[in-house]
Write a protein that holds these residues in place. Structure first.
Motif, short mmCIF file in Angstrom:
data_model
loop_
_atom_site.label_atom_id
_atom_site.label_comp_id
_atom_site.label_asym_id
_atom_site.label_seq_id
_atom_site.Cartn_x
_atom_site.Cartn_y
_atom_site.Cartn_z
N TYR A 117 42.03 8.35 -2.10
CA TYR A 117 40.60 8.38 -2.32
C TYR A 117 39.96 8.41 -0.86
O TYR A 117 40.34 7.30 -0.41
CB TYR A 117 40.32 7.29 -3.29
N ARG A 137 31.14 -5.81 0.85
CA ARG A 137 32.27 -4.90 0.79
C ARG A 137 33.40 -5.16 2.05
O ARG A 137 34.25 -4.70 1.98
CB ARG A 137 32.01 -3.55 0.52
N HIS A 170 41.13 2.37 -8.13
CA HIS A 170 40.93 3.59 -8.94
C HIS A 170 42.24 4.48 -8.86
O HIS A 170 42.58 4.97 -9.95
CB HIS A 170 39.84 4.36 -8.31
N ASP A 180 38.72 -1.47 -3.46
CA ASP A 180 37.37 -0.51 -3.84
C ASP A 180 37.90 0.68 -4.39
O ASP A 180 37.41 1.25 -5.14
CB ASP A 180 36.57 -0.67 -2.70
N GLN A 227 36.92 8.58 1.88
CA GLN A 227 35.45 8.56 2.07
C GLN A 227 34.99 8.58 3.63
O GLN A 227 35.95 8.04 4.15
CB GLN A 227 34.86 7.34 1.15
N TYR A 257 36.87 6.65 -14.09
CA TYR A 257 37.72 7.95 -13.83
C TYR A 257 38.40 8.43 -14.98
O TYR A 257 39.03 9.52 -15.16
CB TYR A 257 38.12 8.13 -12.57
N LYS A 272 35.26 -2.56 -11.52
CA LYS A 272 36.44 -2.60 -11.15
C LYS A 272 36.24 -3.09 -9.38
O LYS A 272 35.23 -3.10 -8.90
CB LYS A 272 37.30 -1.54 -10.85
N PHE A 324 23.59 -0.16 -7.40
CA PHE A 324 24.35 1.14 -7.66
C PHE A 324 25.03 1.13 -9.06
O PHE A 324 24.69 1.96 -9.85
CB PHE A 324 25.33 1.09 -6.47
N ASN A 371 33.68 11.77 -1.50
CA ASN A 371 33.94 10.80 -2.37
C ASN A 371 35.06 11.65 -3.10
O ASN A 371 35.09 11.72 -4.12
CB ASN A 371 32.78 10.67 -3.50
N TRP A 410 31.88 6.72 4.67
CA TRP A 410 30.63 6.12 5.00
C TRP A 410 30.74 4.88 6.06
O TRP A 410 29.66 4.42 6.57
CB TRP A 410 30.26 5.57 3.74
C1 SOE Z 1 32.58 2.85 -2.81
O1 SOE Z 1 31.64 3.49 -2.03
C2 SOE Z 1 32.39 3.35 -4.31
O2 SOE Z 1 30.93 3.24 -4.59
C3 SOE Z 1 33.38 2.43 -5.35
O3 SOE Z 1 32.79 1.20 -5.39
C4 SOE Z 1 33.21 3.07 -6.70
O4 SOE Z 1 34.14 2.51 -7.63
C5 SOE Z 1 33.46 4.57 -6.62
O5 SOE Z 1 33.31 5.14 -7.86
C6 SOE Z 1 32.64 5.21 -5.64
O6 SOE Z 1 32.51 4.78 -4.66
#
Ligand code: SOE
Length: 371
Positions: A157, A172, A189, A185, A159, A129, A100, A12, A262, A161
Motif C-alpha cells: 500500500y 497520523r 488494510h 493506517d 502513497q 476494500y 480502521k 475525510f 493511493n 503524501w
Molecule cells: C491515508 O491517507 C488514507 O486516508 C487511509 O487512512 C485510508 O484508510 C485509505 O483508504 C486511504 O488513505
C-alpha cells in the motif's frame, strides 16, 4: 424502521460515509431508512458548517450525549478516540461502525472486541476494500480452489503524501494519537485484505518478521513553519509473514513512495494460477488461469458481479467512494436484521494482533509469534 445515526468525525471519513448514506436511497432502495440525526465533533463552528454540508439535523461536542439518542454510532474520528465512545455505545446497546484500525494499541482493540462480544448491538469495522467487486470476485475464485494451493501473498500500500519534508504534522504522525503510522493506517488494510481473500484456505497469520522506518522525524505544524512537532510513528514498514497453511506473505506500506498516490495492491500466487489487484485500476482484475501463458486482464463490471447491478451497465466503471456505499448497505442491513456483520471487531482485533507483532518484531530484530 428508520435508523437514527450519530457520526463522530466530519472530515475525510465523515464525508466518505455521509456521501454513502446519501447514495443509498437512490441506488440501494431496499436499504434501511437512515436519519442523519447528530454530527459529533470538537470545533463548534466547523461542526455547524459540516452538519449543513453533510446533512445532519443536530450537532454536539459531547459524544456521550449523542449515544442515548441514536441507534448507530459511526466512530470516524482519529484513532485515539476509537475506544471510549465505541465501548460506551456498545455497553448501552447502540450499534457501532468504527473506522480502521480498531485502536492505536492492542489493549485498546481487545477492550473494543470484548465490548462487542458482550453487547447485543452490532459492531463493524470499516475495512472498505473488502467491498470492491473485483476483490469479492477474487475471493470467490480463491475459495473455489481455482488457483490451487496458495503459495504466496504479496500486498503493498504505497502513497507519497509525506515525501515533502515540509508536509505538515498531523495526528497520523503521533504514536499517542494514531498508535502507528503507515503500519496501522495502510498495513491494516493489506492485512485485512489478505485475511479476507485467504482466510478460508490459508488460516491466520502465525509468525512475522518486520521493520519500521521513520525518514523525517519532525514536521512543521503550520505554513509558517517556525513551530515543529516530532514524528513518533513509522513512515514506512515491511514485513514477512507465515500463515497457518504454510503460505508465505510479504507486506509493505509507505508514505514516501514517490510516484504512488493511493496504490493498494495485492497479488496471490497459487499452484494452479495467480491473480493481481490494484486500487488504481479498481474495476479490473488480472488473472492467470491454468493453460494461460500470462496474466489476462478482465473487467469486473458485469451485472452479476458483486454490487454492479445497483450501478451502471458493463464497462461503466465505479470508483473509490462506491466501496463505502457497499459497506454501509451491508452494515445497516445487519443492524436492521440484528445479524452479524463482517468485518467484525473480532476481525479488527485479529488485524491489530498482526500490527502489534510487526512492531514487536521490529523492536527485537527477530521473528515473533502472534499474541
Ligand atoms: C491515508 O491517507 C488514507 O486516508 C487511509 O487512512 C485510508 O484508510 C485509505 O483508504 C486511504 O488513505
Amino acid at each position: 424502521m428508520t435508523l437514527d445515526i450519530g457520526v463522530l468525525g466530519y472530515r475525510f471519513m465523515g464525508k466518505a460515509h455521509a456521501n454513502a448514506l446519501a447514495r443509498l436511497p437512490m441506488f440501494f432502495p431496499d436499504a434501511p431508512e437512515v436519519n442523519r440525526h447528530v454530527l459529533i465533533g470538537r470545533d463548534e463552528a466547523a461542526l455547524e458548517s459540516a452538519a449543513d454540508q453533510l446533512g445532519f439535523a443536530n450537532t454536539t461536542t459531547e459524544w456521550a450525549d449523542a449515544i442515548p439518542e441514536v441507534d448507530v454510532l459511526y466512530n470516524l474520528g482519529p484513532n485515539h478516540v476509537h475506544v471510549e465512545p465505541s465501548v460506551a455505545a456498545l455497553d448501552a446497546g447502540v450499534s457501532v461502525f468504527c473506522e480502521k484500525p480498531l485502536a492505536p494499541t492492542l489493549s485498546g482493540a481487545e477492550r473494543m472486541a470484548d465490548a462487542a462480544s458482550e453487547s447485543d448491538a452490532i459492531a463493524g469495522i470499516a475495512f472498505n476494500y473488502r467491498y470492491l467487486p473485483a476483490v469479492q470476485y477474487a475471493r470467490k475464485r480463491i475459495t473455489n480452489g481455482d488457483l490451487g494451493e496458495i503459495r504466496h501473498v504479496r500486498a503493498k500500500y504505497l502513497q507519497d503524501w509525506l515525501v515533502d519534508p515540509d508536509a505538515q504534522w498531523s495526528w497520523r504522525l503521533s504514536e499517542e494519537l494514531a498508535g502507528s503510522g503507515s503500519l496501522g493506517d495502510l498495513g491494516a488494510h493489506s492485512i485485512d485484505l489478505a485475511r479476507f481473500l485467504l482466510g478460508d484456505v490459508a488460516g491466520e497469520i502465525e509468525r512475522v518478521s518486520g521493520q519500521l522506518r521513520t525518514f523525517v522525524d519532525e514536521r512543521p505544524v503550520d505554513d509558517e513553519g517556525d513551530e515543529t512537532r516530532p514524528v513518533t510513528v513509522d513512515d514506512a514498514y515491511s514485513a514477512q509473514v507465515t500463515f497457518a497453511s504454510g503460505t508465505t506473505g510479504t507486506f509493505e506500506a509507505s508514505r514516501f513512495a514517490t510516484g504512488h498516490k493511493n496504490d493498494n495492491t495485492i497479488e496471490i500466487n497459487g499452484s494452479a494460477g495467480s491473480l493481481r489487484f490494484s486500487l488504481e485500476r479498481l474495476n479490473e482484475l488480472e488473472l492467470l488461469e491454468p493453460g494461460d501463458r500470462g496474466y489476462q486482464t478482465i473487467m469486473i463490471t458485469e451485472p452479476d458481479d458483486p454490487y454492479i447491478d445497483h450501478w451502471w451497465p458493463p464497462g461503466h466503471a465505479i470508483g473509490w467512494e462506491h466501496t463505502f456505499v457497499h459497506e454501509n448497505y451491508e452494515f445497516l442491513n445487519a443492524v436492521r436484521n440484528d445479524a452479524p456483520y463482517t468485518p467484525s471487531f473480532a476481525d479488527g482485533l485479529s488485524v491489530q494482533r498482526v500490527l502489534d507483532a510487526i512492531e514487536r518484531s521490529d523492536e527485537r530484530g527477530e521473528w515473533v509469534g502472534i499474541e
